[in-house]
Design a protein around this motif. Structure first.
Motif, short mmCIF file in Angstrom:
data_model
loop_
_atom_site.label_atom_id
_atom_site.label_comp_id
_atom_site.label_asym_id
_atom_site.label_seq_id
_atom_site.Cartn_x
_atom_site.Cartn_y
_atom_site.Cartn_z
N ILE A 24 30.60 37.45 38.80
CA ILE A 24 31.30 36.48 37.95
C ILE A 24 31.86 35.34 38.80
CG2 ILE A 24 33.29 36.16 36.44
CD1 ILE A 24 32.82 39.13 35.54
N SER A 25 32.52 35.68 39.89
CA SER A 25 33.14 34.66 40.75
C SER A 25 32.10 33.73 41.36
CB SER A 25 33.95 35.33 41.86
OG SER A 25 35.01 36.08 41.33
N ASP A 26 30.94 34.27 41.72
CA ASP A 26 29.90 33.45 42.34
C ASP A 26 29.40 32.33 41.43
OD1 ASP A 26 30.08 34.89 44.65
OD2 ASP A 26 28.19 35.98 44.40
N LEU A 27 29.60 32.48 40.12
CA LEU A 27 29.23 31.43 39.18
C LEU A 27 30.38 30.46 38.92
CD1 LEU A 27 27.09 33.19 36.41
CD2 LEU A 27 26.32 31.72 38.26
N GLY A 28 31.53 30.72 39.55
CA GLY A 28 32.68 29.83 39.37
C GLY A 28 33.61 30.22 38.25
N TYR A 29 33.40 31.41 37.67
CA TYR A 29 34.28 31.90 36.61
C TYR A 29 35.35 32.82 37.18
CZ TYR A 29 30.59 30.34 33.40
OH TYR A 29 29.65 29.61 32.71
N GLU A 30 36.37 33.04 36.39
CA GLU A 30 37.43 33.98 36.76
C GLU A 30 37.13 35.33 36.12
OE1 GLU A 30 42.20 34.82 36.04
OE2 GLU A 30 41.36 32.85 35.56
N PRO A 31 36.94 36.39 36.91
CA PRO A 31 36.68 37.71 36.33
C PRO A 31 37.97 38.35 35.83
CG PRO A 31 36.62 37.84 38.73
CD PRO A 31 36.87 36.41 38.39
N ARG A 32 37.92 38.89 34.62
CA ARG A 32 39.10 39.58 34.07
C ARG A 32 38.67 40.82 33.32
NH1 ARG A 32 43.88 36.63 33.43
NH2 ARG A 32 44.70 38.67 32.77
N GLN A 33 39.36 41.92 33.60
CA GLN A 33 39.12 43.15 32.86
C GLN A 33 39.71 43.03 31.47
OE1 GLN A 33 40.40 46.74 34.86
NE2 GLN A 33 39.97 48.05 33.09
N LYS A 42 34.65 29.77 22.83
CA LYS A 42 35.63 30.45 23.69
C LYS A 42 36.67 29.51 24.29
CE LYS A 42 35.72 34.14 24.47
NZ LYS A 42 36.35 35.26 23.74
N GLY A 43 36.48 28.22 24.14
CA GLY A 43 37.34 27.27 24.84
C GLY A 43 38.83 27.43 24.57
N THR A 44 39.20 27.79 23.35
CA THR A 44 40.62 27.92 23.01
C THR A 44 41.17 29.32 23.27
OG1 THR A 44 40.05 28.45 20.72
CG2 THR A 44 40.43 26.12 21.25
N ALA A 45 40.32 30.26 23.64
CA ALA A 45 40.78 31.64 23.88
C ALA A 45 41.59 31.72 25.17
CB ALA A 45 39.58 32.58 23.95
N TYR A 46 42.38 32.76 25.26
CA TYR A 46 43.15 33.05 26.48
C TYR A 46 43.97 31.84 26.93
CZ TYR A 46 39.59 36.73 26.45
OH TYR A 46 38.74 37.76 26.07
N GLY A 47 44.69 31.30 25.97
CA GLY A 47 45.58 30.18 26.28
C GLY A 47 44.85 28.92 26.70
N ASP A 87 39.98 45.00 27.23
CA ASP A 87 39.83 46.22 26.45
C ASP A 87 38.75 46.01 25.39
OD1 ASP A 87 40.96 44.73 24.39
OD2 ASP A 87 42.87 45.83 24.38
N ASN A 88 38.60 46.94 24.49
CA ASN A 88 37.56 46.87 23.47
C ASN A 88 37.68 45.65 22.58
OD1 ASN A 88 35.37 48.20 21.73
ND2 ASN A 88 37.04 47.90 20.27
N TRP A 89 38.91 45.18 22.37
CA TRP A 89 39.17 44.06 21.47
C TRP A 89 39.22 42.73 22.21
CZ3 TRP A 89 41.31 48.86 21.43
CH2 TRP A 89 40.99 49.66 20.34
N TYR A 90 38.75 42.72 23.44
CA TYR A 90 38.69 41.51 24.28
C TYR A 90 40.06 40.94 24.61
CZ TYR A 90 33.70 41.80 24.11
OH TYR A 90 32.40 42.25 24.28
N ARG A 91 41.04 41.82 24.66
CA ARG A 91 42.36 41.44 25.16
C ARG A 91 42.34 41.66 26.66
NH1 ARG A 91 45.32 45.20 20.72
NH2 ARG A 91 44.31 46.70 22.10
N LEU A 92 42.89 40.69 27.41
CA LEU A 92 42.89 40.78 28.85
C LEU A 92 43.89 41.82 29.34
CD1 LEU A 92 42.72 37.00 29.86
CD2 LEU A 92 40.84 38.59 29.43
N LEU A 93 43.51 42.54 30.39
CA LEU A 93 44.38 43.55 31.00
C LEU A 93 44.91 43.02 32.33
CD1 LEU A 93 42.19 46.71 30.30
CD2 LEU A 93 44.02 45.78 28.88
N ASN A 94 45.93 43.68 32.84
CA ASN A 94 46.52 43.33 34.16
C ASN A 94 47.04 41.91 34.18
OD1 ASN A 94 45.63 45.88 35.06
ND2 ASN A 94 43.64 45.05 35.57
#
Length: 388
Positions: A370-379, A58-63, A381-388
């Motif tokens: 998610i935040s409590d583990l130090g990650y950024e929560p993001r909504q 996942k390291g290279t995903a989402y920019g 879609d079905n194809w794992y594209r980030l929303l908002n």
């Protein structure tokens, strides 16, 4: 970190060599025999290896921020009927046509459920049902068209492979024809339900009237050829052996290899490419109110199996935590055992809850976990594209 992992008790060193640990840490593919050796590692060490594989994938995903982001989806499970004629021993949801609480959902009821989903920020419905012996092909096509016309913004993630095998038998038509018609009517993707364990010895014991392993995989292969993405699942902790769990993972990985190879060969100019599996979701058998008499497993075995799946399924981008069966706390811990997604808030869930397990979460609950583990929560879609 790797040096710490390489310091293991002598009994573990005999089972898992430094060479194998280096192989996993470096992101290389392992075989079934190596997976069985890894299975016996101390849980925290197997988890660390799975987390490493998550970071590599996942390291290279989402920019380049994929390692810092954990996703979730807002959707709703809609079971369009509980009438089913396969009588799975592990299922507490099914009814016969003669049962007083048997139902087939009306279009008006579906509309109300989808309107509630949209009001909560939902983007998808997960629509599955029993193997109803009398619903016609046109009923399903009308249902899909109705939803797609009235709610074009909602993805219909619907009908598991076992349902499509049932449709093939009832409609007396080939799979590619049925799936193409469903897609044209509005179907957007296919869930991996009914995967259980993709070993026929196991399937003959727990669901002898349901689709066998090759049938399940054939549906996924045809769907991928037709451009429909799907998820892959495993329901474990009943009559299967650890070796059979690994065989299940091998069959999923082989299918994903074939689907991804087909995608890679596709002409760049083609607007709609063949598809593949988007994610793997594993969960444990929930025994209450079912006819299957088998010893169940707990959180320790769940985390061990999920971690092993993340390592073995090197061609799967996403692994989803199963808080629905394990509860929010274990669902959160699973994010350190290879998972990068917390799944859905489950506005509605009927099948697992019928087997005695009922957990609920809001979007705020998910974001906090998610935040409590130090990650950024993001909504997503079905194809794992980030929303908002």
């Amino acid at each position: 970190m790797l040096k710490a992992l390489l310091y293991v008790p002598a009994v573990i060193e005999d089972a898992v060599s430094n060479e194998l640990l280096e192989k996993v840490w470096g992101g290389q593919r392992i075989d079934q025999a190596e997976a069985l050796r890894l299975y016996h590692l101390p849980l925290e060490e197997l988890g660390a290896l799975a987390d490493r594989r998550r970071q590599l994938v996942k390291g290279t995903a989402y920019g380049g921020r994929g390692g810092d982001i954990v996703t979730y989806i807002v959707d709703r499970n809609i079971n369009y009927t509980n009438v089913c004629n396969v009588y799975c021993k592990f299922c507490a949801f099914y009814r016969t046509e003669k049962d007083n609480d048997a139902y087939v959902i009306s279009f008006d009821e579906i509309d109300k459920k989808i309107e509630e989903t949209i009001a909560l920020g939902g983007t998808q419905i997960l629509m599955q049902g029993g193997h109803h012996p009398k619903l016609s092909r046109q009923w399903y096509l009308d249902l899909l068209s109705h939803i797609k016309i009235k709610f074009p913004q909602i993805n219909i993630h619907g009908f598991s492979p076992s349902e499509f095998v049932h449709f093939r038998e009832v409609f007396q038509s080939p799979l590619d024809e049925i799936i193409s018609q469903f897609k044209e009517a509005g179907l957007g993707s296919i869930p991996g339900g009914g995967g259980e364990i993709l070993v026929d010895r196991v399937r003959q014991r727990i669901s002898p009237l349901k689709a066998m392993s090759d049938d399940w995989l054939e549906v996924m292969d045809v769907a991928h050829q037709l451009g429909l993405s799907s998820s892959a699942t495993m329901m474990f902790g009943h009559v299967e052996s650890v070796e059979e769990r690994v065989e299940h993972l091998e069959r999923l990985r082989a299918q994903q290899d074939a689907s991804e190879k087909r995608r890679a060969r596709c002409d760049e100019r083609v607007t709609e490419k063949p598809a593949s599996f988007t994610a793997f979701i594993g969960w444990t058998f929930q025994a209450e109110h079912t006819k299957l008499r088998a010893p169940t497993v707990g959180a320790h075995e769940y985390l061990r199996t999920q971690a092993l799946a993340r390592i073995y399924l090197d061609n799967f981008q996403n692994v989803q935590s199963s808080w629905v069966t394990q509860g929010p706390e274990i669902g959160q811990i699973a994010l350190k055992y290879g998972a990068n997604d917390l799944g859905s808030i489950m506005i509605e869930e009927n099948v697992v809850s019928q087997a005695g397990t009922t957990f609920r979460m809001t979007v705020e609950d998910m974001q906090r976990l998610i935040s409590d583990l130090g990650y950024e929560p993001r909504q997503r879609d079905n194809w794992y594209r980030l929303l908002n």
